[in-house]
Design a protein around this motif. Structure first.
Motif, PDB file in Angstrom:
ATOM      1  N   ILE A  95      28.918  34.242  44.088  1.00  0.00           N
ATOM      2  CA  ILE A  95      30.287  34.592  44.471  1.00  0.00           C
ATOM      3  C   ILE A  95      31.168  33.857  43.478  1.00  0.00           C
ATOM      4  CG2 ILE A  95      32.054  34.528  46.265  1.00  0.00           C
ATOM      5  CD1 ILE A  95      29.776  34.324  48.341  1.00  0.00           C
ATOM      6  N   HIS A  96      31.943  34.604  42.692  1.00  0.00           N
ATOM      7  CA  HIS A  96      32.721  33.968  41.621  1.00  0.00           C
ATOM      8  C   HIS A  96      34.004  34.728  41.334  1.00  0.00           C
ATOM      9  CE1 HIS A  96      31.411  36.862  38.457  1.00  0.00           C
ATOM     10  NE2 HIS A  96      30.232  36.818  39.054  1.00  0.00           N
ATOM     11  N   SER A  97      34.727  34.266  40.331  1.00  0.00           N
ATOM     12  CA  SER A  97      35.995  34.892  39.951  1.00  0.00           C
ATOM     13  C   SER A  97      35.759  36.017  38.954  1.00  0.00           C
ATOM     14  CB  SER A  97      36.953  33.853  39.366  1.00  0.00           C
ATOM     15  OG  SER A  97      36.386  33.235  38.233  1.00  0.00           O
ATOM     16  N   GLY A  98      36.721  36.910  38.891  1.00  0.00           N
ATOM     17  CA  GLY A  98      36.701  38.059  38.001  1.00  0.00           C
ATOM     18  C   GLY A  98      37.832  38.977  38.402  1.00  0.00           C
ATOM     19  N   THR A  99      37.972  40.075  37.717  1.00  0.00           N
ATOM     20  CA  THR A  99      39.092  40.979  38.003  1.00  0.00           C
ATOM     21  C   THR A  99      38.644  42.334  38.524  1.00  0.00           C
ATOM     22  OG1 THR A  99      40.328  39.886  36.238  1.00  0.00           O
ATOM     23  CG2 THR A  99      41.195  41.973  37.035  1.00  0.00           C
ATOM     24  N   THR A 100      37.633  42.934  37.874  1.00  0.00           N
ATOM     25  CA  THR A 100      37.178  44.271  38.261  1.00  0.00           C
ATOM     26  C   THR A 100      35.666  44.265  38.465  1.00  0.00           C
ATOM     27  OG1 THR A 100      36.735  45.054  36.015  1.00  0.00           O
ATOM     28  CG2 THR A 100      38.996  45.319  36.835  1.00  0.00           C
ATOM     29  N   ALA A 101      35.156  45.366  38.998  1.00  0.00           N
ATOM     30  CA  ALA A 101      33.717  45.477  39.227  1.00  0.00           C
ATOM     31  C   ALA A 101      32.919  45.302  37.938  1.00  0.00           C
ATOM     32  CB  ALA A 101      33.400  46.812  39.886  1.00  0.00           C
ATOM     33  N   THR A 102      33.499  45.620  36.799  1.00  0.00           N
ATOM     34  CA  THR A 102      32.773  45.446  35.539  1.00  0.00           C
ATOM     35  C   THR A 102      32.515  43.965  35.234  1.00  0.00           C
ATOM     36  OG1 THR A 102      34.818  45.561  34.254  1.00  0.00           O
ATOM     37  CG2 THR A 102      33.585  47.602  34.519  1.00  0.00           C
ATOM     38  N   LEU A 109      33.013  39.286  43.705  1.00  0.00           N
ATOM     39  CA  LEU A 109      34.215  38.661  43.143  1.00  0.00           C
ATOM     40  C   LEU A 109      35.246  38.482  44.249  1.00  0.00           C
ATOM     41  CD1 LEU A 109      34.601  40.772  39.869  1.00  0.00           C
ATOM     42  CD2 LEU A 109      33.207  38.736  40.260  1.00  0.00           C
ATOM     43  N   VAL A 110      35.945  37.362  44.229  1.00  0.00           N
ATOM     44  CA  VAL A 110      36.927  37.057  45.270  1.00  0.00           C
ATOM     45  C   VAL A 110      38.332  37.015  44.697  1.00  0.00           C
ATOM     46  CG1 VAL A 110      35.304  35.832  46.759  1.00  0.00           C
ATOM     47  CG2 VAL A 110      36.501  34.569  44.969  1.00  0.00           C
ATOM     48  N   GLY A 111      39.323  37.312  45.548  1.00  0.00           N
ATOM     49  CA  GLY A 111      40.724  37.272  45.154  1.00  0.00           C
ATOM     50  C   GLY A 111      41.572  38.049  46.124  1.00  0.00           C
ATOM     51  N   LYS A 112      42.681  38.563  45.625  1.00  0.00           N
ATOM     52  CA  LYS A 112      43.583  39.388  46.426  1.00  0.00           C
ATOM     53  C   LYS A 112      43.575  40.799  45.854  1.00  0.00           C
ATOM     54  CE  LYS A 112      46.720  35.701  47.765  1.00  0.00           C
ATOM     55  NZ  LYS A 112      48.118  35.228  47.777  1.00  0.00           N
ATOM     56  N   ASN A 113      43.340  41.782  46.701  1.00  0.00           N
ATOM     57  CA  ASN A 113      43.289  43.180  46.267  1.00  0.00           C
ATOM     58  C   ASN A 113      44.704  43.763  46.323  1.00  0.00           C
ATOM     59  OD1 ASN A 113      42.254  46.303  47.577  1.00  0.00           O
ATOM     60  ND2 ASN A 113      42.013  45.682  45.466  1.00  0.00           N
ATOM     61  N   THR A 114      45.530  43.343  45.364  1.00  0.00           N
ATOM     62  CA  THR A 114      46.924  43.801  45.312  1.00  0.00           C
ATOM     63  C   THR A 114      47.117  44.936  44.303  1.00  0.00           C
ATOM     64  OG1 THR A 114      47.422  42.053  43.714  1.00  0.00           O
ATOM     65  CG2 THR A 114      47.856  41.566  46.037  1.00  0.00           C
ATOM     66  N   ILE A 115      46.101  45.188  43.474  1.00  0.00           N
ATOM     67  CA  ILE A 115      46.132  46.259  42.490  1.00  0.00           C
ATOM     68  C   ILE A 115      44.880  47.103  42.701  1.00  0.00           C
ATOM     69  CG2 ILE A 115      46.111  46.822  40.025  1.00  0.00           C
ATOM     70  CD1 ILE A 115      47.385  44.045  39.522  1.00  0.00           C
ATOM     71  N   LYS A 116      45.052  48.411  42.740  1.00  0.00           N
ATOM     72  CA  LYS A 116      43.923  49.307  42.978  1.00  0.00           C
ATOM     73  C   LYS A 116      42.783  49.043  41.991  1.00  0.00           C
ATOM     74  CE  LYS A 116      42.764  54.178  43.475  1.00  0.00           C
ATOM     75  NZ  LYS A 116      43.257  55.555  43.433  1.00  0.00           N
ATOM     76  N   GLY A 117      41.577  48.803  42.531  1.00  0.00           N
ATOM     77  CA  GLY A 117      40.398  48.584  41.701  1.00  0.00           C
ATOM     78  C   GLY A 117      40.280  47.199  41.111  1.00  0.00           C
ATOM     79  N   LYS A 118      41.128  46.260  41.561  1.00  0.00           N
ATOM     80  CA  LYS A 118      41.108  44.909  41.002  1.00  0.00           C
ATOM     81  C   LYS A 118      41.341  43.868  42.087  1.00  0.00           C
ATOM     82  CE  LYS A 118      43.000  46.270  36.540  1.00  0.00           C
ATOM     83  NZ  LYS A 118      43.963  45.962  35.490  1.00  0.00           N
ATOM     84  N   VAL A 119      40.999  42.624  41.756  1.00  0.00           N
ATOM     85  CA  VAL A 119      41.452  41.482  42.541  1.00  0.00           C
ATOM     86  C   VAL A 119      42.258  40.575  41.616  1.00  0.00           C
ATOM     87  CG1 VAL A 119      39.697  41.494  44.358  1.00  0.00           C
ATOM     88  CG2 VAL A 119      39.241  40.255  42.240  1.00  0.00           C
ATOM     89  N   THR A 120      43.297  39.982  42.172  1.00  0.00           N
ATOM     90  CA  THR A 120      44.145  39.053  41.426  1.00  0.00           C
ATOM     91  C   THR A 120      43.964  37.652  42.014  1.00  0.00           C
ATOM     92  OG1 THR A 120      46.027  39.482  42.874  1.00  0.00           O
ATOM     93  CG2 THR A 120      45.840  40.852  40.894  1.00  0.00           C
TER      94      THR A 120
END
Length: 147
Positions: A95-102, A109-120
């Motif tokens: 479980i780590h940081s990143g932006t998109t499924a790629t 990946l953890v974060g906030k899903n404020t943009i479609k297809g991404k976490v911030t």
């Protein structure tokens, strides 16, 4: 400590979910696409990578299930991260940081899903999760598909 990952959007390219710690919402997640995989995989014993035809490397989310989690040093990320144990078809799931499924290669990946297809805010979220888990000796994660 019990983590629960409830997948709420199973898309063609990625999967979005919510991560809970002991029943309390913690953050959003993004993973690779959920694919139907055989229940057991004879190809992943002793750290070997899966060769099942249903799995596409770095484009497949891990199967639903309950997994033990420990904090382990990652040579790639050069810090301790949550590592899921005995995941069928997979090795080295973190479980780590990143932006998109790629960015995930099968990991969560953890974060906030404020943009479609991404976490911030992923690195900040990952650091907070690591701090919460670092004091725990018995951690599990229950991964479920559904709303």
């Amino acid at each position: 400590m019990k983590l629960t990952l409830k997948r709420k959007f199973l898309g063609d390219k990625y999967t979005v979910g919510d991560l809970f710690i002991d029943g309390k919402f913690f953050c959003n997640t993004i993973e690779d696409k959920v694919r139907e995989l055989p229940a057991a995989c004879p190809y992943t014993p002793k750290g070997r990578s899966c060769k099942c035809k249903e799995k596409i490397y770095a484009e497949t989310a891990i199967p639903v299930g309950i997994y033990a989690v420990t904090m382990e040093y990652s040579p790639r990320f050069k810090r301790k991260l949550p590592l899921l144990h005995n995941v069928p078809h997979f090795i080295g799931i973190l479980i780590h940081s990143g932006t998109t499924a790629t960015d995930s290669a099968g990991c969560v990946l953890v974060g906030k899903n404020t943009i479609k297809g991404k976490v911030t805010e992923s690195r900040v979220t990952s650091d907070k999760l690591n701090a919460a888990l670092s004091k725990e000796k018995h951690i599990t994660i229950d991964i479920i598909n559904g709303k």
